[in-house]
Structures are given as structure tokens and as C-alpha cells.
Design an enzyme around this catalytic site. Structure first.
Site, PDB file in Angstrom:
ATOM      1  CB  ALA A  10      -0.933   0.007   1.211  1.00 37.08           C
ATOM      2  CB  SER A  11       4.427   1.986  -0.022  1.00 40.34           C
ATOM      3  OG  SER A  11       4.883   1.140  -1.068  1.00 40.34           O
ATOM      4  CB  SER A 140      -5.416  -8.815 -13.601  1.00 43.86           C
ATOM      5  OG  SER A 140      -5.092  -8.349 -14.898  1.00 43.86           O
ATOM      6  CE1 TYR A 153      -0.155  -9.943 -12.693  1.00 47.06           C
ATOM      7  CE2 TYR A 153      -1.739 -10.057 -14.488  1.00 47.06           C
ATOM      8  CZ  TYR A 153      -1.317  -9.486 -13.308  1.00 47.06           C
ATOM      9  OH  TYR A 153      -2.041  -8.475 -12.736  1.00 47.06           O
ATOM     10  CB  ALA A 155      -1.465 -19.557 -15.012  1.00 46.77           C
ATOM     11  CB  ILE A 186      -5.616   1.242 -13.312  1.00 44.86           C
ATOM     12  CG1 ILE A 186      -6.946   0.489 -13.420  1.00 44.86           C
ATOM     13  CG2 ILE A 186      -5.802   2.605 -12.656  1.00 44.86           C
ATOM     14  CD1 ILE A 186      -8.031   1.198 -14.164  1.00 44.86           C
TER      15      ILE A 186
END
Length: 246
Positions: A10-11, A140, A153, A155, A186
Site C-alpha cells: 500500500a505504499s 486482473s 501471470y 494462470a 490502470i
């Protein structure tokens, strides 16, 4: 449920926006980070200036001991964790399918299966004892787009969705909801050097005619974490302006 929210990774990026948004709803927020202490402290400062409550917590959320210590530290400082957002991710290299190794698969599974599992196991006993909780995974839409070079990614994201649905069934009797928010592309800080022509080509494929924003992902996470979503579980909400419709 008005306990703390734990947002991993979350940084910066989506995680930072999610942390700020959950704090705006009045929740104490644990801002987890690994390498980016300054960025994490900046997110905490933003939340504090806005009248919220937050603290930064260093932990490798792919390590079992670190996860156990992280949840204990969060609960000691901010109170019980009622909302878990496993957002942390790692590198996502583009690799041709003929060149993908088992280690490439493991690298993605570590973030999208191992880490969420460790985090879920650390927070669920407390959620059960308090009568409920919210787990919101970050997926995603690449799982549908099947982009070349992203097989490992994609899979792992498929495995993450399967986990979510199974957990929703298992944890539902304790009033713990489990859902996935699946963003399209995004742009965030790590996309700053992206070729503008690629961004424009993607934008032209989006029915709503524009790129999404991190705030729009954070809003959906906040909804699923709220009491308004109390009867929604095992769902995947795609937030991509209609770029992929499933």
C-alpha cells in the site's frame, strides 16, 4: 464491522489509493510496505492530514513468519483486522510461452496464491470470533484477455479467482465475504515511462473512451468492504470501462 483494514503493498500504486479510500470511510488503515518506507509514511501522512488514522508496517507478505508478526502488530496498534486487501505484487515480466519456466510460474503464484493464503489464515480466526469480516482480492482482466507473454501471470490470477470462490463458500457461515476486484489497465507510477502510443491504442479499445483511474478501483474495493455489500460474496467485479466483458 468497524475494525481496521490491512492493505498490503500500500505504499504506492493502487494500494495507496485503496488505503486512503478506506481511511476516508472511517477505518483505521494498516499501510503495509516492503522496500518503500518513505512512500508508506507519505500515505500515512495523507490519511492523518485528512482526519483519518493509519500506520505503516514493514513486512514481506510472502513469508509466513512476517505475516504472523504483521497481523499481530496491526492489531496491537490499530485494533482487530475486519478488512483484508491482499494487494501486494511483484515483477510481471513478459515471457514467451515457450520460454516460461516453472520458477516463473512460482514467482506469480507466490504473490497471488501463497501470500493471500497466509494473510487469510492469519486474520480469519479473529474475524470468526467477532462475527464477520471482508476479504477483497485484487485480480486482473488479463485473465480474460489472455495477453501474449503473460501466461504465468494470467494462470496465477486464475488460481486467485478460484481461491476466492472456494473461500467464499468455506467462510460464508461465519459472515466473512470474499470477493475479487479485477481492474483493467490502470496507469500508476510504474507506468510513467510507458510509450504514449500504447496508452492511446489501449484507450481506443475501451467503450467508455478513456483510461480508468486508481480512485475508481479504490471505490469498488471500499464498496465491497462496506456494510452495503454484506450479501455479496464469491464475486468478481471487473472495473475496466467495458474493455473486456465477461
Amino acid at each position: 464491522m468497524d475494525g481496521a483494514a490491512l492493505v498490503t503493498g500500500a505504499s504506492r500504486g493502487l494500494g495507496a489509493h485503496i488505503a486512503r479510500r478506506l481511511a476516508a470511510d472511517g477505518r483505521p488503515v494498516a499501510v503495509n510496505y516492503l522496500p518503500d518506507r518513505e512512500d508508506a509514511e507519505r500515505v500515512v501522512a495523507d490519511i492523518t492530514r485528512a482526519g483519518g488514522r493509519a500506520a505503516a508496517f514493514h513486512a514481506d507478505v510472502t513469508d509466513e513468519d512476517d505475516v504472523t508478526a504483521l497481523v499481530a502488530a496491526v492489531e496491537a496498534e490499530l485494533g482487530p483486522v475486519d478488512v483484508l486487501v491482499p494487494n501486494a505484487t511483484g515483477p510481471q515480466p513478459v515471457i514467451d510461452a515457450v520460454d516460461v519456466t516453472w520458477q516463473d510460474h512460482l514467482d506469480q503464484l507466490t504473490f497471488f496464491v501463497k501470500s493471500p493464503t497466509l494473510l487469510m489464515q492469519a486474520v480469519v480466526p479473529g474475524m470468526r470470533s467477532r462475527g464477520g469480516g471482508r476479504i477483497v482480492q485484487i485480480g486482473s482482466d488479463l485473465f480474460e484477455r489472455s495477453a501474449p507473454g503473460m501466461s504465468a501471470y494470467s494462470a496465477a490470477k486464475g488460481a486467485q479467482l478460484s481461491l476466492t470462490r472456494t473461500w467464499a463458500r468455506e467462510l460464508g457461515p461465519w459472515n466473512i465475504t470474499v470477493n475479487v476486484v479485477a481492474p483493467g489497465w490502470i496507469p500508476v507510477e510504474r507506468h510513467a515511462s510507458m510509450d504514449p502510443r500504447y496508452v492511446e491504442a489501449y484507450r481506443r479499445e475501451v467503450p467508455l473512451g478513456r483510461m480508468g483511474t486508481p480512485a475508481e478501483i479504490a471505490d469498488v474495493v471500499a464498496f465491497l468492504a462496506s456494510d452495503a455489500a454484506r450479501f455479496i460474496t464469491g464475486e468478481r467485479i471487473t472495473v475496466n470501462g467495458g474493455h473486456v466483458m465477461d
